[in-house]
Design a protein around this motif. Structure first.
Motif, PDB file in Angstrom:
ATOM      1  N   LEU A   4       0.830  -1.208   0.000  1.00 40.00           N
ATOM      2  CA  LEU A   4       0.000   0.000   0.000  1.00 40.00           C
ATOM      3  C   LEU A   4       0.863   1.256   0.000  1.00 40.00           C
ATOM      4  O   LEU A   4       0.608   2.199  -0.756  1.00 40.00           O
ATOM      5  CB  LEU A   4      -0.946   0.004   1.202  1.00 40.00           C
ATOM      6  N   THR A   5       1.903   1.273   0.818  1.00 39.74           N
ATOM      7  CA  THR A   5       2.813   2.420   0.870  1.00 39.74           C
ATOM      8  C   THR A   5       3.472   2.636  -0.481  1.00 39.74           C
ATOM      9  O   THR A   5       3.570   3.772  -0.966  1.00 39.74           O
ATOM     10  CB  THR A   5       3.887   2.209   1.958  1.00 39.74           C
ATOM     11  N   ARG A   6       3.914   1.555  -1.101  1.00 38.80           N
ATOM     12  CA  ARG A   6       4.550   1.660  -2.420  1.00 38.80           C
ATOM     13  C   ARG A   6       3.565   2.215  -3.445  1.00 38.80           C
ATOM     14  O   ARG A   6       3.904   3.105  -4.215  1.00 38.80           O
ATOM     15  CB  ARG A   6       5.078   0.298  -2.869  1.00 38.80           C
ATOM     16  N   TRP A   7       2.362   1.691  -3.480  1.00 42.12           N
ATOM     17  CA  TRP A   7       1.350   2.153  -4.430  1.00 42.12           C
ATOM     18  C   TRP A   7       1.075   3.646  -4.243  1.00 42.12           C
ATOM     19  O   TRP A   7       1.006   4.394  -5.213  1.00 42.12           O
ATOM     20  CB  TRP A   7       0.062   1.350  -4.271  1.00 42.12           C
ATOM     21  N   LEU A  55      -1.090   2.988 -12.388  1.00 41.72           N
ATOM     22  CA  LEU A  55      -1.876   1.982 -11.678  1.00 41.72           C
ATOM     23  C   LEU A  55      -1.813   0.610 -12.358  1.00 41.72           C
ATOM     24  O   LEU A  55      -1.669  -0.418 -11.688  1.00 41.72           O
ATOM     25  CB  LEU A  55      -3.331   2.448 -11.555  1.00 41.72           C
ATOM     26  N   SER A  56      -1.889   0.586 -13.695  1.00 39.58           N
ATOM     27  CA  SER A  56      -1.859  -0.712 -14.385  1.00 39.58           C
ATOM     28  C   SER A  56      -0.515  -1.406 -14.203  1.00 39.58           C
ATOM     29  O   SER A  56      -0.455  -2.627 -14.064  1.00 39.58           O
ATOM     30  CB  SER A  56      -2.189  -0.538 -15.873  1.00 39.58           C
ATOM     31  N   GLN A  57       0.574  -0.644 -14.188  1.00 41.57           N
ATOM     32  CA  GLN A  57       1.893  -1.238 -13.965  1.00 41.57           C
ATOM     33  C   GLN A  57       2.009  -1.766 -12.538  1.00 41.57           C
ATOM     34  O   GLN A  57       2.542  -2.853 -12.316  1.00 41.57           O
ATOM     35  CB  GLN A  57       2.991  -0.203 -14.240  1.00 41.57           C
ATOM     36  N   LEU A  58       1.502  -1.011 -11.592  1.00 40.20           N
ATOM     37  CA  LEU A  58       1.539  -1.462 -10.196  1.00 40.20           C
ATOM     38  C   LEU A  58       0.703  -2.719 -10.018  1.00 40.20           C
ATOM     39  O   LEU A  58       1.107  -3.656  -9.328  1.00 40.20           O
ATOM     40  CB  LEU A  58       1.031  -0.353  -9.275  1.00 40.20           C
ATOM     41  N   TRP A  59      -0.461  -2.751 -10.641  1.00 39.09           N
ATOM     42  CA  TRP A  59      -1.351  -3.910 -10.552  1.00 39.09           C
ATOM     43  C   TRP A  59      -0.665  -5.167 -11.089  1.00 39.09           C
ATOM     44  O   TRP A  59      -0.820  -6.252 -10.538  1.00 39.09           O
ATOM     45  CB  TRP A  59      -2.646  -3.626 -11.313  1.00 39.09           C
ATOM     46  N   ARG A  60       0.115  -5.008 -12.167  1.00 38.05           N
ATOM     47  CA  ARG A  60       0.824  -6.152 -12.766  1.00 38.05           C
ATOM     48  C   ARG A  60       2.095  -6.513 -11.999  1.00 38.05           C
ATOM     49  O   ARG A  60       2.771  -7.470 -12.336  1.00 38.05           O
ATOM     50  CB  ARG A  60       1.173  -5.855 -14.222  1.00 38.05           C
ATOM     51  N   GLY A  61       2.441  -5.735 -10.982  1.00 32.19           N
ATOM     52  CA  GLY A  61       3.628  -6.045 -10.179  1.00 32.19           C
ATOM     53  C   GLY A  61       4.934  -5.596 -10.807  1.00 32.19           C
ATOM     54  O   GLY A  61       6.001  -6.109 -10.473  1.00 32.19           O
ATOM     55  N   VAL A  62       4.872  -4.627 -11.706  1.00 31.97           N
ATOM     56  CA  VAL A  62       6.078  -4.115 -12.359  1.00 31.97           C
ATOM     57  C   VAL A  62       6.973  -3.465 -11.307  1.00 31.97           C
ATOM     58  O   VAL A  62       6.510  -2.703 -10.459  1.00 31.97           O
ATOM     59  CB  VAL A  62       5.691  -3.096 -13.466  1.00 31.97           C
ATOM     60  N   ASP A  63       8.260  -3.784 -11.368  1.00 35.05           N
ATOM     61  CA  ASP A  63       9.228  -3.132 -10.483  1.00 35.05           C
ATOM     62  C   ASP A  63      10.199  -2.318 -11.341  1.00 35.05           C
ATOM     63  O   ASP A  63      10.043  -2.232 -12.558  1.00 35.05           O
ATOM     64  CB  ASP A  63       9.955  -4.149  -9.598  1.00 35.05           C
TER      65      ASP A  63
END
Length: 168
Positions: A4-7, A55-63
């Motif tokens: 959550l903090t990262r997002w 948001l879409s990159q975060l949802w897919r777990g992109v680092d």
């Protein structure tokens, strides 16, 4: 850092934050550093600074590493005559630097060279001194490129990629 903090950090930071972390004069100095470096070797350097992932990159777990690989392709760093392009990517939200080298240069370095260099540079970046950290990366990678791909005057040293810092 929890998810959550990262997002929240990624959704808070954007291209405007990339522009704020490097002044116009700082961007000019970094572009000039790339130009000076590339005058000494046949390699190509790209510098990219991104505020945060969407948001879409975060949802897919992109680092940071995944995003750097994507930008390596998008910015055509892989598409150089000697396969010796290098991407220096800074993801502000994660305070992570990733350095990716094309196969021509990567094959001439020790297996952990790039991660060791990125780790060393991250100290400067964690202190918020983004320009100095990126300038140091340009300098060190330029020395490596000069060692393996010197501009000896025999080959045409074409500037294959733009020298300007990419802000996302």
């Amino acid at each position: 850092m929890n998810t959550l903090t990262r997002w929240l950090r990624h959704l808070w930071l954007d291209a405007a934050d990339s522009r704020r972390c490097l002044t116009r004069a700082g961007l000019q100095r970094l572009e000039e550093a790339v130009t000076r470096s590339e005058a000494r070797h046949l390699g190509e350097l790209r510098v990219c600074v991104e505020g945060g992932l969407d948001l879409s990159q975060l949802w897919r777990g992109v680092d940071a590493r995944d995003r750097a690989l994507d930008l390596f392709s998008q910015l055509r760093v892989w598409d150089t005559a000697h396969n010796n392009g290098v991407l220096i990517y800074l993801l502000l939200a994660d305070r992570r630097i990733e350095i990716l080298a094309d196969r021509g240069l990567h094959s001439r370095t020790a297996p952990d060279f790039w991660t060791t260099l990125a780790r060393r540079l991250s100290d400067t970046l964690h202190q918020g001194d983004f320009e100095s950290g990126l300038a140091l990366a340009i300098e060190e990678i330029g020395l490596l490129l000069h060692q393996h791909y010197p501009d000896d005057g025999r080959a045409h040293n074409e500037n294959e990629l733009p020298n300007a810092v990419v802000l996302l």
